[in-house]
Scaffold this active site. Structure first.
Site, PDB file in Angstrom:
ATOM      1  CD  GLU A  39      28.716 -42.670  66.813  1.00 15.90           C
ATOM      2  OE1 GLU A  39      27.971 -42.030  66.034  1.00 15.90           O
ATOM      3  OE2 GLU A  39      28.377 -43.748  67.334  1.00 15.90           O
ATOM      4  N   GLY A  52      14.181 -43.981  80.727  1.00 16.32           N
ATOM      5  CA  GLY A  52      14.080 -44.785  81.935  1.00 16.32           C
ATOM      6  C   GLY A  52      14.614 -46.174  81.659  1.00 16.32           C
ATOM      7  NE  ARG A 111      19.584 -42.069  73.902  1.00 15.64           N
ATOM      8  CZ  ARG A 111      19.045 -43.269  73.824  1.00 15.64           C
ATOM      9  NH1 ARG A 111      17.929 -43.532  74.469  1.00 15.64           N
ATOM     10  NH2 ARG A 111      19.622 -44.226  73.108  1.00 15.64           N
ATOM     11  NE  ARG A 204      11.518 -39.870  72.339  1.00 16.92           N
ATOM     12  CZ  ARG A 204      12.457 -40.694  71.897  1.00 16.92           C
ATOM     13  NH1 ARG A 204      13.620 -40.211  71.491  1.00 16.92           N
ATOM     14  NH2 ARG A 204      12.264 -41.994  71.876  1.00 16.92           N
ATOM     15  CG  ASP A 357      17.565 -49.669  68.832  1.00 23.70           C
ATOM     16  OD1 ASP A 357      16.933 -50.498  69.519  1.00 23.70           O
ATOM     17  OD2 ASP A 357      17.501 -48.442  69.022  1.00 23.70           O
ATOM     18  CB  ALA A 370      18.018 -48.528  76.337  1.00 19.43           C
TER      19      ALA A 370
END
Length: 481
Positions: A39, A52, A111, A204, A357, A370
């Protein structure tokens, strides 16, 4: 007499520790397949906005590892009602359609909390942070990056990974799950295959429930609602076990994406004569940052202005304007990029594949980005498990199996996931009344949106597992379906 060297164990490298990479790691762990996650960031630092996950995503979680689904259920907030409910936010503030989600379907939460619950299922030893991929070398016949000419009769070695900190690693298989600005994608196919601005951006926020109730009332704060109207839409639903309300406001934007010199996302903001904003369409390509760098990633997000949302929702009903009032004065602004204009020709090449993605970035308008990444993880875990179970041969014997497995994954997933990108654009056009004949209670709205959601939710994931294994075996034997 000396014995021959032992065959090195089969190993998978996963680039990226977002939803797709993390769940693939857990799925491989459950199957006993060795892996390492690399990562770029220094830790899992997902923002706290809501997410969601659709019914098909929950099925995929269970098939990957029941522990994934259990952790998800612990982190999410129960639905007030098991329906999507669309409101005419512009003219009547009344419901125009509702869609049943199934019992406890499409639950959501913050999230960061969901990612944290999943991360606890992975041994920290298997994850390396601060590893920014800069190069790949695959010595198999379908190599993504050339390497020096090998010695005659030399056995192809593992895929070599090179990182920005000067370190290297090796793996039999590399899965690029490194998001919309995937470096793996760029290394496989070049910068021409990149995400582009969809001409939508969003604000958001997660706000205290008491503030939400004061602004839009108890009923509209208690469960999921979507507000449609010309050029914009808004979505709200409870998170944090009902203590907070997640707010998402999406706005159409005819202008090009224009990052400023500070790296803030300024799509949709008019530039004054003295502004430092650069129009990317007018700038020489050589002066632009790579689409696959950390700088480009930062340039798609930043602080926005609530007044832009107030302008977009001017003249709407008080309910929709109340949602906008919940945004902070400088809310997070997210430019929405997708892969519609420049799709990759394949999700695999040699012993390297793309997922989530990195392969098929789409807009959030069907709530499936997702979920499709989780489906990718399930397909990959299934077929890589089959390779691992027959990996006692030398690397030379493994390579055809690996290429066949990744080709099977690509053949299975490509069309379905490419459909999502286009369908998401079509959905936001429906929400934003792009066609005036399809606004204000258009009677075909329910059928049109139901068809798209059901295509996503009703995808047979157990059959998908069977099909990816069939395609894999067929490729090994030279058969065709």
């Amino acid at each position: 007499m000396s014995s021959s060297p032992a065959t090195p164990p089969f190993h998978v490298a996963i680039i990226g520790c977002g939803v797709t990479g993390l769940l693939l790691a857990i799925g491989l762990r459950a199957r006993g397949v060795p892996f390492t996650v690399y990562e770029r960031a220094v830790g899992i630092s997902e923002f706290g906005a809501g997410i969601g996950l659709s019914p098909n995503a929950e099925v995929a979680m269970k098939l990957l590892d029941p522990a994934i689904h259990a952790a998800f259920k612990e982190a999410v907030t129960p639905n007030g009602l098991d329906y999507f409910q669309w409101i005419d936010g512009y003219t009547t503030n009344e419901q125009i359609f509702q869609l049943y989600l199934g019992k406890d379907g499409f639950q959501g939460g913050r999230r960061s909390e969901i990612l944290g619950a999943w991360a606890a299922l992975v041994n920290p030893v298997s994850v390396q942070f601060g590893k920014e991929l800069v190069a790949l070398v695959d010595s198999s016949p379908d190599q993504p990056v050339p390497e020096p000419e090998p010695e005659p009769d030399a056995e192809p070695g593992p895929v070599r990974l090179h990182f920005a900190d000067g370190t290297t690693a090796a793996a039999d298989v590399v899965i690029g799950a490194d998001g919309v600005w995937s470096k793996t994608r760029s290394l496989l196919f070049g910068d021409a295959y990149r995400a582009t601005y969809s001409h939508h951006y969003c604000f958001r926020a997660v706000v205290p429930m008491a503030d939400a109730v004061a602004a839009i009332g108890q009923e509209r704060s208690s469960t999921r609602f979507m507000y449609n109207g010309p050029g914009a839409h808004a979505i709200t639903y409870p998170v944090a076990k009902g203590a907070m309300l997640n707010v998402l406001v999406v706005i159409s934007d005819p202008d090009p994406w224009r990052p400023d010199v500070t790296g803030n996302a300024v799509a949709g903001i008019d530039a004054s004569p003295k502004s430092t904003i650069t129009n990317t369409e007018a700038t020489a390509p050589s002066l632009l940052p790579s689409q696959d760098t950390a700088v480009a990633n930062r340039q798609t997000t930043g602080r926005g202005r609530r007044e832009d949302a107030e302008k977009a929702f001017g003249g709407w009903c008080l309910g929709a304007q109340g949602i906008v009032s919940l945004l902070p004065k400088q809310p997070d602004r997210w430019a929405i990029f997708d892969m519609l204009e420049h799709p990759v020709p394949s999700y695999s090449r040699g012993r390297v594949a793309l997922a989530g993605d990195a392969a098929h970035a789409s807009g959030p308008h069907l709530g499936a980005g997702a979920a499709f990444g989780i489906e990718d993880a399930l397909a990959l875990a299934t077929v890589l498990d089959a390779v691992h179970k027959n990996s006692s041969t030398s690397s030379t014997g493994r390579n055809p199996k690996i290429s066949a497995a990744l080709d099977a994954y690509n053949r299975l997933r490509y069309n379905h996931t490419q459909w999502l990108i286009k369908a998401s654009r079509e959905a936001v056009d429906l929400f934003h009344w792009k066609d005036p004949a399809r606004g204000q209670g258009w009677p075909g709205f329910g059928d049109a949106i139901t068809r798209r959601f059901h295509t996503i939710w009703n995808y047979d994931l157990e059959k998908m597992q069977e099909e990816v294994l069939f395609l894999y075996e067929a490729a090994l034997t030279g058969a065709s379906k």
